[in-house]
Design a protein around this motif. Structure first.
Motif, PDB file in Angstrom:
ATOM      1  N   ASN A  99       0.815  -1.238   0.000  1.00  0.00           N
ATOM      2  CA  ASN A  99       0.000   0.000   0.000  1.00  0.00           C
ATOM      3  C   ASN A  99       0.844   1.282   0.000  1.00  0.00           C
ATOM      4  O   ASN A  99       0.540   2.212   0.748  1.00  0.00           O
ATOM      5  CB  ASN A  99      -0.920   0.030   1.245  1.00  0.00           C
ATOM      6  CG  ASN A  99      -1.768  -1.214   1.350  1.00  0.00           C
ATOM      7  OD1 ASN A  99      -2.372  -1.645   0.376  1.00  0.00           O
ATOM      8  ND2 ASN A  99      -1.793  -1.818   2.520  1.00  0.00           N
TER       9      ASN A  99
ATOM     10  N   LEU B 143       0.334  -1.259  -4.528  1.00  0.00           N
ATOM     11  CA  LEU B 143      -0.527  -0.092  -4.783  1.00  0.00           C
ATOM     12  C   LEU B 143      -1.335   0.273  -3.544  1.00  0.00           C
ATOM     13  O   LEU B 143      -1.788  -0.609  -2.795  1.00  0.00           O
ATOM     14  CB  LEU B 143      -1.496  -0.386  -5.939  1.00  0.00           C
ATOM     15  CG  LEU B 143      -0.936  -0.257  -7.358  1.00  0.00           C
ATOM     16  CD1 LEU B 143      -1.966  -0.752  -8.380  1.00  0.00           C
ATOM     17  CD2 LEU B 143      -0.506   1.174  -7.690  1.00  0.00           C
TER      18      LEU B 143
ATOM     19  N   GLU C  77      -7.646  -0.151 -11.359  1.00  0.00           N
ATOM     20  CA  GLU C  77      -7.566   0.501 -10.048  1.00  0.00           C
ATOM     21  C   GLU C  77      -7.691  -0.551  -8.956  1.00  0.00           C
ATOM     22  O   GLU C  77      -8.509  -1.467  -9.062  1.00  0.00           O
ATOM     23  CB  GLU C  77      -8.729   1.492  -9.958  1.00  0.00           C
ATOM     24  CG  GLU C  77      -8.710   2.361  -8.741  1.00  0.00           C
ATOM     25  CD  GLU C  77      -9.834   3.403  -8.800  1.00  0.00           C
ATOM     26  OE1 GLU C  77      -9.631   4.462  -9.420  1.00  0.00           O
ATOM     27  OE2 GLU C  77     -10.903   3.120  -8.240  1.00  0.00           O
ATOM     28  N   LYS C  78      -6.873  -0.390  -7.901  1.00  0.00           N
ATOM     29  CA  LYS C  78      -6.946  -1.341  -6.786  1.00  0.00           C
ATOM     30  C   LYS C  78      -8.256  -1.133  -6.034  1.00  0.00           C
ATOM     31  O   LYS C  78      -8.565  -0.021  -5.628  1.00  0.00           O
ATOM     32  CB  LYS C  78      -5.762  -1.125  -5.848  1.00  0.00           C
ATOM     33  CG  LYS C  78      -5.746  -2.075  -4.659  1.00  0.00           C
ATOM     34  CD  LYS C  78      -4.406  -2.031  -3.980  1.00  0.00           C
ATOM     35  CE  LYS C  78      -4.390  -2.809  -2.678  1.00  0.00           C
ATOM     36  NZ  LYS C  78      -3.068  -2.801  -2.046  1.00  0.00           N
TER      37      LYS C  78
ATOM     38  N   GLY D  94      -5.117   3.097  -5.963  1.00  0.00           N
ATOM     39  CA  GLY D  94      -3.915   3.304  -6.779  1.00  0.00           C
ATOM     40  C   GLY D  94      -4.118   2.663  -8.154  1.00  0.00           C
ATOM     41  O   GLY D  94      -4.945   1.768  -8.321  1.00  0.00           O
ATOM     42  N   LYS D  95      -3.353   3.139  -9.154  1.00  0.00           N
ATOM     43  CA  LYS D  95      -3.619   2.702 -10.538  1.00  0.00           C
ATOM     44  C   LYS D  95      -2.445   1.976 -11.180  1.00  0.00           C
ATOM     45  O   LYS D  95      -1.286   2.357 -10.978  1.00  0.00           O
ATOM     46  CB  LYS D  95      -3.947   3.922 -11.386  1.00  0.00           C
ATOM     47  CG  LYS D  95      -5.338   4.406 -11.073  1.00  0.00           C
ATOM     48  CD  LYS D  95      -5.833   5.422 -12.059  1.00  0.00           C
ATOM     49  CE  LYS D  95      -7.323   5.626 -11.789  1.00  0.00           C
ATOM     50  NZ  LYS D  95      -7.764   6.953 -12.080  1.00  0.00           N
ATOM     51  N   LEU D  96      -2.775   0.970 -11.969  1.00  0.00           N
ATOM     52  CA  LEU D  96      -1.799   0.305 -12.846  1.00  0.00           C
ATOM     53  C   LEU D  96      -2.198   0.627 -14.283  1.00  0.00           C
ATOM     54  O   LEU D  96      -3.356   0.401 -14.672  1.00  0.00           O
ATOM     55  CB  LEU D  96      -1.828  -1.213 -12.611  1.00  0.00           C
ATOM     56  CG  LEU D  96      -1.040  -2.059 -13.620  1.00  0.00           C
ATOM     57  CD1 LEU D  96       0.459  -1.752 -13.570  1.00  0.00           C
ATOM     58  CD2 LEU D  96      -1.253  -3.558 -13.361  1.00  0.00           C
TER      59      LEU D  96
ATOM     60  N   ASP E  26       1.154   5.105  -5.653  1.00  0.00           N
ATOM     61  CA  ASP E  26      -0.086   5.660  -6.228  1.00  0.00           C
ATOM     62  C   ASP E  26      -0.322   5.201  -7.661  1.00  0.00           C
ATOM     63  O   ASP E  26      -1.460   5.033  -8.086  1.00  0.00           O
ATOM     64  CB  ASP E  26       0.001   7.198  -6.255  1.00  0.00           C
ATOM     65  CG  ASP E  26       0.132   7.777  -4.872  1.00  0.00           C
ATOM     66  OD1 ASP E  26      -0.851   7.725  -4.121  1.00  0.00           O
ATOM     67  OD2 ASP E  26       1.243   8.247  -4.532  1.00  0.00           O
TER      68      ASP E  26
ATOM     69  N   CYS F 251       1.914  -5.887  -8.161  1.00  0.00           N
ATOM     70  CA  CYS F 251       1.402  -4.518  -8.344  1.00  0.00           C
ATOM     71  C   CYS F 251       0.257  -4.268  -7.371  1.00  0.00           C
ATOM     72  O   CYS F 251       0.185  -3.210  -6.734  1.00  0.00           O
ATOM     73  CB  CYS F 251       0.899  -4.307  -9.780  1.00  0.00           C
ATOM     74  SG  CYS F 251       2.243  -4.241 -10.972  1.00  0.00           S
ATOM     75  N   HIS F 252      -0.624  -5.247  -7.247  1.00  0.00           N
ATOM     76  CA  HIS F 252      -1.749  -5.100  -6.329  1.00  0.00           C
ATOM     77  C   HIS F 252      -1.249  -4.901  -4.900  1.00  0.00           C
ATOM     78  O   HIS F 252      -1.743  -4.065  -4.155  1.00  0.00           O
ATOM     79  CB  HIS F 252      -2.654  -6.340  -6.419  1.00  0.00           C
ATOM     80  CG  HIS F 252      -3.839  -6.266  -5.498  1.00  0.00           C
ATOM     81  ND1 HIS F 252      -3.804  -6.741  -4.210  1.00  0.00           N
ATOM     82  CD2 HIS F 252      -5.073  -5.732  -5.681  1.00  0.00           C
ATOM     83  CE1 HIS F 252      -4.977  -6.516  -3.640  1.00  0.00           C
ATOM     84  NE2 HIS F 252      -5.767  -5.912  -4.513  1.00  0.00           N
TER      85      HIS F 252
END
Ligand SMILES: C[S@@+](CC[C@H](N)C(=O)[O-])C[C@H]1O[C@@H](n2cnc3c(N)ncnc32)[C@H](O)[C@@H]1O
Length: 276
Positions: free
Chosen positions: A109, A137, A274-275, A141-143, A112, A133-134
């Protein structure tokens, strides 16, 4: 034997001095990324597969000093070049980190935004990358990924497959088809997001065309040799490589004569998740 078949990628200072980090190939995907990416202040950002610094350094410049950016890539010589550019551009909001997308050295976490331009087809284990990534984030938060899709250079691959069948190399033709299928579709990429707790919030598909005079120009183009040739050769028995490429080059050249050049389509996508 054709000269291009002798091409060898050498990861040394001499090579990296002339490495083009923004060939027209990466640029097309970069333009798609910057067209849709929302810029906000105070972000902590990662670029996965940042290579020698694209799009990392451009993004660092566009976001400015309120944001902090990190480039993650296992390619050590690329970092040396990126670090020289960071110094010469006077950027103080960006750092290179030697690691992989499968092991992002940040806490849970904490990030961003993660971007990756042309990274996903190169990662060894995409599901692990998405989980990672998850993990890093922040909530919401965005991938954001830009990538070429299945159907990439279909005109070339169709002629390659037809050449193999003409030479009665049916099994290799089937291997070539599976080789192409490793590239994602919008559906398979969306599934990677949703299977890993990232809701797809926006996606855009686009395409562009790359035109070459003929097959000989294409096979000798430095970027084709750098980025693709070794993967095509690896599909073929060593002793048959010269003959198969000779037939392929001839077929590409006759197609080009009839069609006014070798025109290759590149389907591409921008996908943002987005998470939850
Ligand atoms: C096609 S290049 C894209 C480079 C750049 N982002 C661009 O837009 O041109 C793929 C990059 O991914 C890097 N790469 C390969 N495997 C990786 C991994 N497991 N984790 C992170 N980066 C990786 C390569 O070193 C290379 O720099």
């Amino acid at each position: 034997m054709a000269d291009y078949l002798d091409y060898k990628f050498e990861d040394n200072q001499g090579f990296i001095d002339t490495y083009d980090e923004l060939p027209l190939w990466s640029a097309a995907f970069g333009l798609l990324l910057f067209r849709h990416l929302e810029l906000k202040p105070n972000l902590t950002v990662i670029d996965l597969g940042s290579g020698t610094g694209f799009p990392l350094l451009e993004l660092a410049g566009r976001l400015g000093k309120s944001c902090k950016l990190y480039g993650i890539d296992p390619w050590k010589n690329a970092h040396k070049r990126a670090n020289k550019k960071i110094k010469n551009y006077g950027l103080d909001n960006v750092e290179m980190i030697n690691s992989t997308a499968e092991q992002i050295p940040f806490g849970d976490n904490s990030i961003d935004l993660i971007v990756s331009n042309l990274g996903i087809n190169n990662f060894e284990n995409p599901p692990v990358v998405f989980r990672e990534c998850h993990r890093v984030l922040k909530p919401k938060g965005k991938l954001v990924l830009t990538t070429n899709l299945n159907g990439h250079w279909k005109e070339f691959y169709n002629i390659f497959e037809a050449t193999l069948r003409q030479l009665r190399r049916e099994k290799i033709a089937e291997t070539l088809i599976s080789h192409q299928e490793h590239r994602g579709t919008i559906q398979s990429i969306t599934k990677l997001f949703t299977d890993n707790g990232l809701a797809v919030t926006r996606y855009f598909e686009d395409n562009f065309e790359m035109k070459f005079l003929d097959g000989s120009a294409f096979l000798n183009h430095y970027f084709v040799k750098l980025g693709w040739l070794s993967s095509w050769k690896s599909l073929l028995p060593e002793e048959e490589i010269p003959d198969i490429f000779s037939a392929l080059e001839q077929n590409l050249n006759s197609h080009s004569l009839k069609s006014g050049g070798l025109k290759l389509t590149v389907p591409m996508a921008y996908v943002e998740g987005e998470k939850e």
